[in-house]
Scaffold this active site. Structure first.
Site, PDB file in Angstrom:
ATOM      1  N   HIS A  66       0.862  -1.180  -0.151  1.00  0.00           N
ATOM      2  CA  HIS A  66       0.088  -0.019   0.119  1.00  0.00           C
ATOM      3  C   HIS A  66       0.947   1.302  -0.054  1.00  0.00           C
ATOM      4  CE1 HIS A  66      -2.832   2.858   1.919  1.00  0.00           C
ATOM      5  NE2 HIS A  66      -3.747   2.119   1.541  1.00  0.00           N
ATOM      6  N   ASP A  87       2.973  -4.783   8.047  1.00  0.00           N
ATOM      7  CA  ASP A  87       1.833  -3.752   7.829  1.00  0.00           C
ATOM      8  C   ASP A  87       0.554  -4.871   8.141  1.00  0.00           C
ATOM      9  OD1 ASP A  87      -0.337  -2.821   6.669  1.00  0.00           O
ATOM     10  OD2 ASP A  87       0.339  -1.854   5.244  1.00  0.00           O
ATOM     11  N   GLN A 138      -4.570  -5.294   6.739  1.00  0.00           N
ATOM     12  CA  GLN A 138      -5.589  -6.078   6.305  1.00  0.00           C
ATOM     13  C   GLN A 138      -5.766  -7.528   7.003  1.00  0.00           C
ATOM     14  OE1 GLN A 138      -8.103  -5.211   4.398  1.00  0.00           O
ATOM     15  NE2 GLN A 138      -7.043  -3.262   3.655  1.00  0.00           N
ATOM     16  N   LYS A 154     -10.648  -0.666  10.389  1.00  0.00           N
ATOM     17  CA  LYS A 154     -10.949  -1.952   9.490  1.00  0.00           C
ATOM     18  C   LYS A 154     -11.156  -3.181  10.464  1.00  0.00           C
ATOM     19  CE  LYS A 154      -7.431  -0.169   6.268  1.00  0.00           C
ATOM     20  NZ  LYS A 154      -8.033   0.293   5.003  1.00  0.00           N
ATOM     21  N   CYS A 171      -4.968   2.438  -3.580  1.00  0.00           N
ATOM     22  CA  CYS A 171      -3.545   2.874  -2.885  1.00  0.00           C
ATOM     23  C   CYS A 171      -2.359   2.012  -3.153  1.00  0.00           C
ATOM     24  CB  CYS A 171      -3.755   3.293  -1.352  1.00  0.00           C
ATOM     25  SG  CYS A 171      -4.821   4.540  -1.338  1.00  0.00           S
TER      26      CYS A 171
HETATM   27  N1  PLP Z   1      -1.956  -0.851   4.474  1.00  0.00           N
HETATM   28  C1  PLP Z   1      -2.848  -1.507   3.891  1.00  0.00           C
HETATM   29  C2  PLP Z   1      -2.389  -2.873   3.435  1.00  0.00           C
HETATM   30  C3  PLP Z   1      -4.200  -1.270   3.899  1.00  0.00           C
HETATM   31  O1  PLP Z   1      -4.984  -1.786   3.237  1.00  0.00           O
HETATM   32  C4  PLP Z   1      -4.462   0.167   4.271  1.00  0.00           C
HETATM   33  C5  PLP Z   1      -5.692   0.932   3.947  1.00  0.00           C
HETATM   34  O2  PLP Z   1      -6.423   0.653   3.020  1.00  0.00           O
HETATM   35  C6  PLP Z   1      -3.171   1.086   4.880  1.00  0.00           C
HETATM   36  C7  PLP Z   1      -1.962   0.286   5.124  1.00  0.00           C
HETATM   37  C8  PLP Z   1      -3.475   2.337   5.321  1.00  0.00           C
HETATM   38  O3  PLP Z   1      -4.232   2.421   6.508  1.00  0.00           O
HETATM   39  P1  PLP Z   1      -5.026   3.470   7.053  1.00  0.00           P
HETATM   40  O4  PLP Z   1      -5.674   4.403   5.949  1.00  0.00           O
HETATM   41  O5  PLP Z   1      -6.063   3.286   7.815  1.00  0.00           O
HETATM   42  O6  PLP Z   1      -3.695   4.415   7.717  1.00  0.00           O
END
Ligand code: PLP
Length: 423
Positions: A140, A217, A220, A243, A381
């Site tokens: 992401h 990270d 998900q 999430k 993203c």
């Molecule tokens: N990493 C992953 C794999 C994600 O799917 C997301 C959000 O969709 C993020 C990071 C970023 O999360 P946040 O926007 O809640 O900070």
């Protein structure tokens, strides 16, 4: 006086997600009861954000109705109440992750904020010209851009582990990229764009063999897989509250205490200090050193309630249920003419990313919306992963435990309609 929302108990949940299915759990989510465009809502955008159970909504309302006060600073009753509730949420997160110490749990605004904290604190203090940070090709943007920023500042280099056509990391390439120059490996546990579950235990073991710390990270992974940071042996773990059926604007950075101790604060301000003069500031101890300013108190408490809720159902039960749902959805989508699933890893969580031949993903999303089916369309993203698969965007249906086979049938029906419109 707000009465606490009905909530599923562990006993009552013995047959949740099996036998009786998830109808009882669905009733905990008021947002799922509505209609959009005159059709019952089919919510399949859970990777973007999940809906909230009544108990989370009630917990936040109760906080503002009767507990609202600032934390850590007051000597009065309400401040004590708020502090206890806020620190109680930290304990819940620690238990949820099976971290060793409460001080390893830092409240942030979300995964993005958590990764930025590590990039700007650990990264800036440790990186030298020529050093390398290793990420994967399926990250992401929030696990790409912070590292680019710090690499640029320090003259360090971002290296990328490639993926195969199924959307799986190529482990031999990963091993080849690890070197004495690597200062951190930062990889996604479950890809939001492809659904791939990465072999993080192997990734961590290989990095640790060279003494390299690993950040996961977990944005998900947190809502779908049971996580034990001690068993995983990761050094940092980031996830977002929203999430995980909790409030937006909340997140967690888990960090190994001995690493966090050596890292400088990322932001300065109130609460992160133990003494300030104009000449010098002495920083607070962990975790407060990294929590400058008034935190999102209601959010943290709401996240604690979300974690309680999820744990009552049980993440193993959730993972097994979603696994079946994913297989069912994959079968349905595979039968749709012109549809190509992007992300066909052997190990996958509940993400169905796809393209329909000759039809833009945004058109797919718009037509489905009129059928009451909420999915996401775009690059998610994760622009580099779109490029890797040679598509500008995908349509993405993403699952939660409150989704049903009927939801996936509604999606498939909607997709047949999309094909008809463009025939
Ligand atoms: N990493 C992953 C794999 C994600 O799917 C997301 C959000 O969709 C993020 C990071 C970023 O999360 P946040 O926007 O809640 O900070």
């Amino acid at each position: 006086m707000i009465t606490p929302g009905r909530q599923v108990t562990e006993e009552a949940c013995q047959d949740c997600l099996v036998g009786s299915g998830n109808e009882r759990l669905r009733q905990d989510f008021p947002a799922l009861r509505q209609k959009v465009h005159g059709k019952p809502l089919v919510y399949l955008d859970n990777a973007a954000t999940s809906q909230k159970p009544q108990v989370v909504i009630d917990t936040i309302a109760r906080y503002y109705l009767s507990e609202n006060s600032n934390v850590h600073r007051g000597v009065h009753f309400l401040s004590d109440l708020a502090t206890q509730a806020y620190e109680g949420a930290r304990i819940r997160v620690r238990q949820f992750l099976n971290a060793t110490h409460d001080r390893e749990i830092i409240f942030t605004r979300g995964t993005t904020d958590s990764i930025n904290l590590v990039a700007h604190s650990f990264g800036r203090s440790r990186l030298r010209a020529g050093d390398e940070i290793l990420i994967s090709a399926m990250e992401h943007h929030s696990n790409i851009v912070p590292w680019q920023m710090v690499c640029e500042e320090k003259g360090a280099r971002l290296r990328v582990i490639p993926i195969n056509d199924a959307g799986e990391l190529i482990l031999e390439e990963y091993e080849r990229l690890l070197s004495d120059r690597t200062k951190l490996v930062s990889v996604v546990y479950v890809s939001n764009a492809l659904g791939t579950i990465n072999p993080v235990r192997q990734i961590i073991a290989l990095a640790h063999r060279r003494g390299i710390p690993v950040l996961l990270d977990g944005a998900q992974a947190a809502p779908h897989l049971r996580v034990d940071v001690q068993e995983l042996d990761c050094d940092f773990y980031a996830f977002s509250g929203h999430k995980l059926f909790g409030p937006t604007g909340t997140g967690i950075l888990y960090g190994r205490a001995d690493l966090l101790e050596t890292m400088p604060p990322y932001q300065g301000g109130g609460d992160m200090i133990s003494a300030v003069t104009f000449e010098k500031t002495i920083y607070n101890s962990l975790p407060y050193k990294f929590e400058a300013g008034t935190p999102h108190i209601a959010g943290a408490i709401g996240l604690g309630a979300a974690i309680d809720y999820v744990q009552r159902i049980g993440l193993d039960r959730i993972a097994a249920y979603e696994h079946d749902l994913l297989a069912y959805g994959t079968g349905l989508l595979s039968a749709i003419p012109g549809l190509r699933i992007i992300g066909t890893a052997r190990e996958k969580a509940g993400v169905l990313s796809f393209v329909l031949e000759g039809i833009h993903a945004h058109d797919v999303g718009t037509i489905l919306d009129h059928e009451g089916v909420a999915i996401r369309a775009g690059h998610h993203c994760a622009m580099p992963v779109m490029k890797r698969f040679g598509v500008p965007a995908t349509a993405r249906a993403s699952l939660a435990f409150y989704n049903t086979r009927e939801d996936l049938e509604a999606l498939a029906k909607g997709l047949h309609k999309v094909n008809e419109v463009f025939a």
